[in-house]
Write an enzyme that holds these catalytic residues in place. Structure first.
Site, PDB file in Angstrom:
ATOM      1  N   SER A 160      94.275 -19.997  73.360  1.00  0.00           N
ATOM      2  CA  SER A 160      95.085 -21.022  74.028  1.00  0.00           C
ATOM      3  C   SER A 160      94.315 -21.466  75.274  1.00  0.00           C
ATOM      4  CB  SER A 160      96.467 -20.467  74.392  1.00  0.00           C
ATOM      5  OG  SER A 160      96.368 -19.396  75.308  1.00  0.00           O
TER       6      SER A 160
ATOM      7  N   HIS B 218      99.137 -16.395  69.739  1.00  0.00           N
ATOM      8  CA  HIS B 218      98.514 -15.085  69.523  1.00  0.00           C
ATOM      9  C   HIS B 218      99.162 -14.272  68.410  1.00  0.00           C
ATOM     10  CE1 HIS B 218      96.753 -15.085  73.906  1.00  0.00           C
ATOM     11  NE2 HIS B 218      96.181 -15.960  73.104  1.00  0.00           N
TER      12      HIS B 218
ATOM     13  N   GLN C 236     104.044 -16.751  74.819  1.00  0.00           N
ATOM     14  CA  GLN C 236     102.855 -16.030  74.340  1.00  0.00           C
ATOM     15  C   GLN C 236     102.805 -14.538  74.723  1.00  0.00           C
ATOM     16  OE1 GLN C 236      98.851 -18.142  74.531  1.00  0.00           O
ATOM     17  NE2 GLN C 236      98.547 -16.604  76.101  1.00  0.00           N
ATOM     18  N   GLU C 237     103.140 -14.231  75.986  1.00  0.00           N
ATOM     19  CA  GLU C 237     102.921 -12.854  76.448  1.00  0.00           C
ATOM     20  C   GLU C 237     104.103 -12.305  77.235  1.00  0.00           C
ATOM     21  OE1 GLU C 237      99.172 -12.795  78.576  1.00  0.00           O
ATOM     22  OE2 GLU C 237      98.293 -14.180  77.119  1.00  0.00           O
TER      23      GLU C 237
ATOM     24  N   GLU D  47      96.485  -9.508  70.988  1.00  0.00           N
ATOM     25  CA  GLU D  47      96.213  -8.706  72.178  1.00  0.00           C
ATOM     26  C   GLU D  47      96.828  -7.312  72.078  1.00  0.00           C
ATOM     27  OE1 GLU D  47      97.068 -11.105  75.661  1.00  0.00           O
ATOM     28  OE2 GLU D  47      95.342 -12.370  75.230  1.00  0.00           O
TER      29      GLU D  47
ATOM     30  N   ASP E 257     103.583 -14.569  80.477  1.00  0.00           N
ATOM     31  CA  ASP E 257     102.722 -15.740  80.320  1.00  0.00           C
ATOM     32  C   ASP E 257     103.208 -16.515  79.107  1.00  0.00           C
ATOM     33  OD1 ASP E 257     100.892 -17.722  80.147  1.00  0.00           O
ATOM     34  OD2 ASP E 257      99.196 -16.444  79.601  1.00  0.00           O
TER      35      ASP E 257
ATOM     36  N   GLU F 296     103.106 -16.587  84.705  1.00  0.00           N
ATOM     37  CA  GLU F 296     101.852 -17.328  84.558  1.00  0.00           C
ATOM     38  C   GLU F 296     102.090 -18.556  83.683  1.00  0.00           C
ATOM     39  OE1 GLU F 296      98.673 -14.894  82.955  1.00  0.00           O
ATOM     40  OE2 GLU F 296      97.767 -16.635  81.993  1.00  0.00           O
TER      41      GLU F 296
ATOM     42  N   ASP G 180      96.815 -20.500  85.168  1.00  0.00           N
ATOM     43  CA  ASP G 180      95.714 -20.183  84.244  1.00  0.00           C
ATOM     44  C   ASP G 180      95.086 -21.501  83.793  1.00  0.00           C
ATOM     45  OD1 ASP G 180      94.086 -19.472  82.128  1.00  0.00           O
ATOM     46  OD2 ASP G 180      95.666 -18.656  80.869  1.00  0.00           O
TER      47      ASP G 180
ATOM     48  N   LYS H  56      89.364 -15.745  84.702  1.00  0.00           N
ATOM     49  CA  LYS H  56      88.719 -15.447  83.425  1.00  0.00           C
ATOM     50  C   LYS H  56      87.269 -15.889  83.519  1.00  0.00           C
ATOM     51  CE  LYS H  56      92.694 -16.366  80.336  1.00  0.00           C
ATOM     52  NZ  LYS H  56      93.445 -17.494  79.705  1.00  0.00           N
TER      53      LYS H  56
ATOM     54  N   HIS I 269      91.481 -10.705  80.645  1.00  0.00           N
ATOM     55  CA  HIS I 269      90.683 -10.737  79.408  1.00  0.00           C
ATOM     56  C   HIS I 269      90.913 -12.066  78.691  1.00  0.00           C
ATOM     57  CE1 HIS I 269      94.360  -9.376  76.813  1.00  0.00           C
ATOM     58  NE2 HIS I 269      94.700 -10.183  77.798  1.00  0.00           N
ATOM     59  N   ARG I 270      90.359 -12.251  77.506  1.00  0.00           N
ATOM     60  CA  ARG I 270      90.706 -13.350  76.608  1.00  0.00           C
ATOM     61  C   ARG I 270      91.352 -12.751  75.362  1.00  0.00           C
ATOM     62  NH1 ARG I 270      89.102 -18.452  78.506  1.00  0.00           N
ATOM     63  NH2 ARG I 270      90.971 -18.934  77.278  1.00  0.00           N
ATOM     64  N   SER I 271      92.012 -13.609  74.581  1.00  0.00           N
ATOM     65  CA  SER I 271      92.624 -13.080  73.354  1.00  0.00           C
ATOM     66  C   SER I 271      91.554 -12.619  72.364  1.00  0.00           C
ATOM     67  CB  SER I 271      93.556 -14.116  72.736  1.00  0.00           C
ATOM     68  OG  SER I 271      92.910 -15.358  72.605  1.00  0.00           O
TER      69      SER I 271
ATOM     70  N   LYS J 223      95.318  -8.114  83.506  1.00  0.00           N
ATOM     71  CA  LYS J 223      95.915  -8.101  82.173  1.00  0.00           C
ATOM     72  C   LYS J 223      94.784  -7.973  81.177  1.00  0.00           C
ATOM     73  CE  LYS J 223      96.515 -13.019  81.045  1.00  0.00           C
ATOM     74  NZ  LYS J 223      97.440 -13.968  80.388  1.00  0.00           N
TER      75      LYS J 223
HETATM   76  P1  PGA Z   1      93.594 -17.015  75.573  1.00  0.00           P
HETATM   77  O1  PGA Z   1      94.986 -16.513  76.142  1.00  0.00           O
HETATM   78  O2  PGA Z   1      92.558 -15.995  75.865  1.00  0.00           O
HETATM   79  O3  PGA Z   1      93.885 -17.171  74.101  1.00  0.00           O
HETATM   80  O4  PGA Z   1      93.325 -18.340  76.238  1.00  0.00           O
HETATM   81  C1  PGA Z   1      95.140 -15.823  77.319  1.00  0.00           C
HETATM   82  C2  PGA Z   1      96.028 -16.531  78.286  1.00  0.00           C
HETATM   83  O5  PGA Z   1      96.583 -17.620  78.009  1.00  0.00           O
HETATM   84  O6  PGA Z   1      96.192 -16.023  79.387  1.00  0.00           O
HETATM   85 ZN    ZN Z   2      97.502 -17.640  80.275  1.00  0.00          ZN
END
Ligand code: PGA
Ligand code: ZN
Length: 424
Positions: free
Chosen positions: A40, A153, A161-162, A203, A240, A284, A311, A336, A364-366, A387
């Site tokens: 994402s 994800h 997402q999170e 993740e 997030d 986030e 982000d 990131k 991190h990244r996904s 995270k």
């Molecule tokens: P991504 O997701 O690594 O797939 O971009 C992580 C996030 O949105 O924080």
């Molecule tokens: Zn994010």
């Protein structure tokens, strides 16, 4: 002096190709760095160079990015000595010559940048976090563990997402991660007993088909209690929802659940309600990257109640962060490495945020790998929270394991961040 630099195509946690770079110095020191990869992604991220050759890895090969290191970068840096990370990274930036690293690829450049930081640490026989920033004392982060995955994800019905747990009421990182893992296992049992699927998303968080986004919150709070902890006092929630992915025609579409469409104001109202109802300390991307006006409104409404992390809206880009600070967007920046593409620019983004009383949330990244640079980065920057996924899958756990080693090595020079790290 650099004796050799080379790159190769390796794989990330989703089984997609990514770039690994390896640098050897004339003193014999050698080290590697690997780039992660997002799903994402923010629109203004540095460019991840992919081959687009459909006959290999469905177009996702990185042979061009690898070749850039093995030819151009190698020709430029071999036999040279660099005063520091800034000097090395600047050579890569200049060689690329584009504003967004589109020619050599941020995936190639970052792998080389990490390898350079690491090889210097090896050569000096110091840990990577000290190579990044030398301090007398360091802060160990609260691990914000993404225990339920949705959005892009996971192939379930959760729009957000999170859903993360932050075990902050602990004396150390070691105890904090234990608390988090205990909740993770308690959550598995609870989901199973309710007849839900316990497979995991990208993740490492569970990816059940729940009745609603709210049910994800309820089941996490129940799992915290079942594990013997108090929601809020011991363990809080971080979210997030990655709402850039929901943005459609000026509204937020709940594209995976009930197809609801909320306006910016309605979504801010929803977050306000959730913050009152649940022990949420961090939100986030509560609004999307193309909703600057909304971000201002959201910051005015919620900025003193919760940490508002940007982000997609900032993309770890110092120029955009500076603009956000000027305009009062959020109070925290997601960091990131591969959004910006070098260690130097990442540290610059952190410095800028911290100098302006913004928090930094290291991420991190996904799509991840065994590279644990972000564990050292969060300690080096005293950012206080990270995270890096859930309670399982080695590409996530490798960061936790590295943090356990760092805490042990630092001994009395380490303190645990705790609840005070959050901007609330
Ligand atoms: P991504 O997701 O690594 O797939 O971009 C992580 C996030 O949105 O924080
Ligand atoms: Zn994010």
């Amino acid at each position: 002096k650099i004796k050799n630099i080379m790159a190769r195509e390796v794989l990330d946690s989703r089984g997609n190709p990514t770039v690994e770079a390896e640098i050897t110095l004339e003193d014999g020191s050698t080290a590697r760095g690997i780039s992660p990869s997002g799903a994402s992604t923010g629109e203004k991220e540095a460019v991840e160079l992919r081959d687009g050759d459909q006959s290999r890895y469905q177009g996702k090969g990185v042979e061009k990015a690898v070749a850039g290191i093995n030819q151009e970068v190698k020709r430029t840096v071999i036999g040279s000595a660099f005063a520091d990370q800034v000097a090395f990274d600047q050579v890569l930036i200049d060689l690329d010559g584009t504003p967004n690293k589109a020619r050599l690829g941020a995936n190639a450049i970052l792998a080389a940048s990490i390898a350079f930081a690491r090889v210097n640490a090896v050569s000096k026989k110091i840990p990577l976090y000290r190579q990044l920033i030398e301090r007398d004392t360091y802060v160990m982060p609260v691990p914000c563990m993404n225990v339920i995955n949705g959005g892009r994800h996971a192939d379930n019905n959760l729009d957000f997402q999170e859903f993360m747990i932050a075990p902050h009421n602990a004396p150390s990182f070691k105890e904090s991660i234990r608390m988090g893992e205990e909740v993770f296992h308690s959550l598995r049992g609870l989901l199973k007993s309710k007849g839900y699927y316990t497979g995991v998303g990208d993740e490492g968080g569970f990816a059940p088909n729940l009745k609603s986004n709210e049910e994800a919150m309820e089941v996490i709070l129940e799992a915290i209690q079942k594990a013997g902890y108090k929601p809020g006092a011991d363990i809080s929630i971080c979210l997030d929802p990655a709402t850039s992915e929901m943005w459609q025609d000026g509204k937020y579409l709940f594209y995976k659940s009930d197809q609801r469409q909320l306006s910016t104001e309605e979504l801010i109202t929803l977050w306000d309600k959730w913050i009152k109802q649940y022990p949420i300390v961090l939100l986030e991307d509560g609004l999307g990257e193309n909703d600057w006006k909304g971000w201002k409104q959201m910051t005015a409404a919620l900025g003193n109640k919760v940490e508002l992390v940007g982000d997609d809206i900032f993309c770890t880009n110092p120029a955009i962060i500076a603009e956000g600070i000027r305009e009062g967007i959020g109070n925290s920046v997601l960091i990131k490495l591969n959004q910006i593409g070098t260690i130097t620019e990442t540290l610059e983004a952190v410095k800028l945020a911290q100098a302006n009383n913004y928090n930094c949330f290291i991420s991190h990244r996904s799509g991840e790998t065994e590279d644990t640079t972000i564990a050292d980065l969060v300690v080096a920057t005293n950012a206080g929270h990270i995270k890096t996924g859930s309670g399982c899958r080695s590409e996530r756990i490798s960061k936790f394991n590295q943090l356990l080693r760092i805490e042990e090595e630092l001994g009395a020079k380490a303190s645990f961040a705790g609840i005070k790290t959050f901007k609330i």
